[in-house]
Scaffold this motif. Sequence first.
Motif, short mmCIF file in Angstrom:
data_model
loop_
_atom_site.label_atom_id
_atom_site.label_comp_id
_atom_site.label_asym_id
_atom_site.label_seq_id
_atom_site.Cartn_x
_atom_site.Cartn_y
_atom_site.Cartn_z
N SER A 18 0.84 -1.19 0.00
CA SER A 18 0.00 0.00 0.00
C SER A 18 0.88 1.25 0.00
CB SER A 18 -0.88 0.03 1.26
OG SER A 18 -1.70 -1.10 1.31
N THR A 19 0.27 2.38 -0.36
CA THR A 19 0.98 3.66 -0.33
C THR A 19 0.09 4.73 0.29
OG1 THR A 19 0.23 4.30 -2.54
CG2 THR A 19 2.33 3.14 -2.40
N ASP A 20 0.76 5.79 0.75
CA ASP A 20 0.06 6.98 1.26
C ASP A 20 -0.92 6.66 2.39
OD1 ASP A 20 1.40 8.66 -0.65
OD2 ASP A 20 -0.01 7.91 -2.16
N ILE A 21 -0.40 6.08 3.46
CA ILE A 21 -1.22 5.72 4.63
C ILE A 21 -0.77 6.59 5.80
CG2 ILE A 21 -1.81 3.88 6.26
CD1 ILE A 21 -2.78 3.18 3.50
N TRP A 22 -1.72 7.12 6.56
CA TRP A 22 -1.42 7.89 7.77
C TRP A 22 -2.17 7.25 8.93
CZ3 TRP A 22 -3.31 13.57 8.78
CH2 TRP A 22 -2.74 14.04 9.97
N ILE A 23 -1.42 6.75 9.90
CA ILE A 23 -1.99 6.19 11.12
C ILE A 23 -1.74 7.23 12.20
CG2 ILE A 23 -1.83 4.33 12.82
CD1 ILE A 23 -0.68 2.61 10.49
N HIS A 40 5.79 -5.75 2.20
CA HIS A 40 5.58 -5.99 0.77
C HIS A 40 5.47 -4.71 -0.05
CE1 HIS A 40 5.43 -10.34 0.82
NE2 HIS A 40 4.83 -10.22 2.00
N GLY A 41 6.50 -3.88 0.02
CA GLY A 41 6.60 -2.70 -0.82
C GLY A 41 5.72 -1.54 -0.43
N SER A 42 5.17 -1.54 0.76
CA SER A 42 4.37 -0.40 1.21
C SER A 42 5.30 0.79 1.42
CB SER A 42 3.66 -0.73 2.51
OG SER A 42 2.73 -1.77 2.32
N THR A 43 4.86 1.97 1.01
CA THR A 43 5.71 3.16 1.16
C THR A 43 4.85 4.41 1.38
OG1 THR A 43 7.63 4.29 0.26
CG2 THR A 43 5.90 3.68 -1.31
N VAL A 68 13.23 -7.91 -2.28
CA VAL A 68 13.61 -6.74 -3.07
C VAL A 68 12.50 -5.68 -3.04
CG1 VAL A 68 14.22 -5.94 -5.39
CG2 VAL A 68 15.08 -8.13 -4.55
N GLU A 69 11.28 -6.11 -3.02
CA GLU A 69 10.12 -5.22 -3.01
C GLU A 69 10.15 -4.26 -1.81
OE1 GLU A 69 5.64 -6.35 -4.14
OE2 GLU A 69 6.37 -7.29 -2.32
N ASP A 70 10.71 -4.69 -0.70
CA ASP A 70 10.73 -3.87 0.52
C ASP A 70 11.83 -2.80 0.52
OD1 ASP A 70 8.52 -5.06 1.61
OD2 ASP A 70 9.65 -6.49 2.82
N LYS A 71 12.68 -2.76 -0.47
CA LYS A 71 13.75 -1.76 -0.51
C LYS A 71 13.21 -0.35 -0.72
CE LYS A 71 17.29 -4.99 -1.91
NZ LYS A 71 18.34 -4.91 -0.94
N ILE A 72 11.98 -0.19 -1.19
CA ILE A 72 11.40 1.13 -1.43
C ILE A 72 10.64 1.68 -0.22
CG2 ILE A 72 11.17 0.68 -3.90
CD1 ILE A 72 8.07 0.50 -3.32
N ILE A 73 10.53 0.90 0.83
CA ILE A 73 9.73 1.31 1.99
C ILE A 73 10.27 2.61 2.58
CG2 ILE A 73 9.23 0.74 4.40
CD1 ILE A 73 8.77 -2.10 3.57
N LYS A 74 9.35 3.56 2.79
CA LYS A 74 9.66 4.81 3.49
C LYS A 74 8.58 5.01 4.53
CE LYS A 74 12.30 7.02 -0.01
NZ LYS A 74 12.18 7.13 -1.42
#
Length: 86
Positions: A18-23, A40-43, A68-74
């Motif tokens: 997922s992207t653009d989540i605010w908790i 799994h690549g959430s950022t 590899v998918e998790d390398k973009i996580i921010k």
Amino acid sequence: MRGQRQGSDGDAIDIFHSTDIWIDHCSLAHCKDGLIDVIHGSTAITISNCFFSQHDKVMLLGHDDSNVEDKIIKVTIAFKLFWPWF
């Protein structure tokens, strides 16, 4: 490695591909697994003003070191309170 989520494994909050989540302003405790998983690549995830207590696995950021998918996580974590396990 993208896949279908097969149901909860006991986390309070599970962010999966997922992207653009605010908790914000959550109080989390006593879960079967972790309190928050970002996998799994959430950022572009922000976790702010949260209270975490009575747990020894608060956050998982990234599913696996070899994924590899998790390398973009921010993830931004701000203004949180971790309370001891009792």
